[in-house]
Design an enzyme around this catalytic site. Structure first.
Site, PDB file in Angstrom:
ATOM      1  N   HIS A 109      42.796  45.462  19.975  1.00 18.10           N
ATOM      2  CA  HIS A 109      44.258  45.380  20.119  1.00 18.10           C
ATOM      3  C   HIS A 109      44.714  44.780  21.453  1.00 18.10           C
ATOM      4  O   HIS A 109      45.674  45.237  22.062  1.00 18.10           O
ATOM      5  CB  HIS A 109      44.884  46.744  19.927  1.00 18.10           C
ATOM      6  CG  HIS A 109      44.779  47.286  18.524  1.00 18.10           C
ATOM      7  ND1 HIS A 109      44.750  46.475  17.423  1.00 18.10           N
ATOM      8  CD2 HIS A 109      44.701  48.568  18.061  1.00 18.10           C
ATOM      9  CE1 HIS A 109      44.654  47.231  16.330  1.00 18.10           C
ATOM     10  NE2 HIS A 109      44.624  48.497  16.691  1.00 18.10           N
ATOM     11  N   HIS A 179      52.141  48.532  14.815  1.00 16.40           N
ATOM     12  CA  HIS A 179      51.165  49.583  14.500  1.00 16.40           C
ATOM     13  C   HIS A 179      51.864  50.910  14.194  1.00 16.40           C
ATOM     14  O   HIS A 179      51.452  51.961  14.697  1.00 16.40           O
ATOM     15  CB  HIS A 179      50.191  49.747  15.664  1.00 16.40           C
ATOM     16  CG  HIS A 179      48.834  50.251  15.269  1.00 16.40           C
ATOM     17  ND1 HIS A 179      48.650  51.441  14.602  1.00 16.40           N
ATOM     18  CD2 HIS A 179      47.604  49.716  15.439  1.00 16.40           C
ATOM     19  CE1 HIS A 179      47.357  51.631  14.399  1.00 16.40           C
ATOM     20  NE2 HIS A 179      46.695  50.584  14.898  1.00 16.40           N
ATOM     21  N   GLU A 310      49.142  47.488   8.617  1.00 18.57           N
ATOM     22  CA  GLU A 310      49.267  46.501   9.685  1.00 18.57           C
ATOM     23  C   GLU A 310      49.083  45.095   9.111  1.00 18.57           C
ATOM     24  O   GLU A 310      47.975  44.697   8.771  1.00 18.57           O
ATOM     25  CB  GLU A 310      48.225  46.776  10.763  1.00 18.57           C
ATOM     26  CG  GLU A 310      48.264  48.188  11.327  1.00 18.57           C
ATOM     27  CD  GLU A 310      46.934  48.590  11.939  1.00 18.57           C
ATOM     28  OE1 GLU A 310      46.475  47.896  12.866  1.00 18.57           O
ATOM     29  OE2 GLU A 310      46.339  49.582  11.469  1.00 18.57           O
TER      30      GLU A 310
END
Length: 346
Positions: A109, A179, A310
């Protein structure tokens, strides 16, 4: 004129004294969405059930201090590269780049200080919230100065619309997502086992023991990952990944076009959530790694207490030439659009 309103207030101050503005969207159907400019985080999504009872279905915290202490990306914009990059390395135009290993065998991420931890510039254009962040060349090891805009909009059709764009002055990987963690029974509910799940994809990615894609795209046919017809989530999670549940990238065609990806329902209260996106991938995650996080209103978020949907490109695309490309070059514009549509089952 539509019934959507947006109001601005102060959520709190960062540890270095900067104001964190909060924007509260409300539509004519009694849906409320709140977004803060720290991390572009969606902190609240309150929707009615079939009896008109309104509850917040989005996990998060009550204060900016809790977000700043670190968290599993609750509601945040994730970038510069969502999901995993194997060994924190990739090669681009003959040069090898090294990224922080914030997981044992990967960069997850965007690294240690990704877009989720940045204070975005925020402006309102009518009922559209426009967030902007300029990521410097070399930030978290990524090449190029990248200018990213993310637009949030709530409609009277009960859609939370997110429009991501980015430009760069040097070739770089880009993969953005939101997210949010959802529980249609309410953000403090124990688990999501009583939800039904449908994901329309016919293919998914195979992973190795480290949760990284092998490069193989497999059919969901005759596997536990086949969610093309609605299934009760708890029963299916028992047989997926040795009972850990889903952390799976589903693969879609029609890149760049709006398409129906997923539908979640809570039969008991009637709330539903549909996801549409222009992206080729959908990471379905049922929050195995939540471990008793103390959340909003005294709630405790334990294992399997939420799901994430996501929308994004595939994980580790920079090291998988057969996957849809995530490389953005000067003169090009990255664009990704997603719609979360809230509804009620009779």
């Amino acid at each position: 004129m539509g019934g959507v309103t947006v109001e601005k207030d102060i959520f709190g101050k960062t540890k270095d004294g900067q104001n964190v503005d909060r924007y509260t969207f409300k539509n004519k159907n009694n849906i409320t969405v709140q977004v803060i400019r720290y991390g572009g985080i969606v902190t609240t999504i309150s929707v009615p059930d079939r009896n008109g009872v309104v509850e917040d279905i989005c996990l998060g915290f009550d204060t900016i201090q809790e977000y700043e202490k670190g968290h599993p990306y609750f509601g945040a914009i994730v970038g510069r590269f969502a999901n995993r990059i194997a060994k924190g390395k990739f090669e681009l135009d003959g040069e090898t780049y090294s990224l922080p290993l914030n997981q044992p065998v990967c960069c997850l991420h965007g690294g240690n200080h990704g877009f989720d931890k940045k204070l975005w510039d925020a402006t309102l254009d009518g009922t559209r919230l426009i967030l902007q962040y300029i990521s410097k060349d070399g930030e978290e090891g990524f090449p190029g100065e990248v200018t990213t805009q993310v637009v949030y909009e709530l409609t009277d059709e009960n859609e939370l619309y997110i429009d991501y764009t980015a430009t760069t002055n040097k070739a770089t990987p880009i993969n953005l997502t939101n997210h949010a963690y959802f529980n249609l029974a309410g953000q403090g509910a124990k688990d999501v086992y009583d939800h039904t799940a449908q994901i329309t994809a016919e293919e998914y990615l195979l992973y190795n023991e480290h949760g990284l894609p092998t490069g193989e795209i497999a059919s969901v046919e005759k596997t536990a990952f086949d969610l093309r017809r609605p299934v009760r989530l708890g029963e299916r999670m028992k047989v997926v990944n040795d009972g850990k549940g889903f952390d799976t990238n589903y693969c879609f065609d029609l890149v760049g076009q709006r398409k129906f990806m997923a539908r979640m329902e809570h039969p008991k209260n009637g709330r539903s959530l549909e996801v549409y996106s222009t992206e080729p991938g959908l990471q379905f995650y049922t929050s195995y790694f939540l471990d008793g996080v103390q959340g909003k209103g005294g709630a405790t978020y334990g294992r399997h207490s939420a799901f994430c949907l996501e929308t994004q490109h595939y994980p580790d695309s920079v090291n998988q030439p057969s996957f849809p490309s995530t490389i953005l070059r000067p003169g090009e514009t990255y664009r990704h659009r997603t719609w979360y549509k809230f509804g009620i089952v009779a």
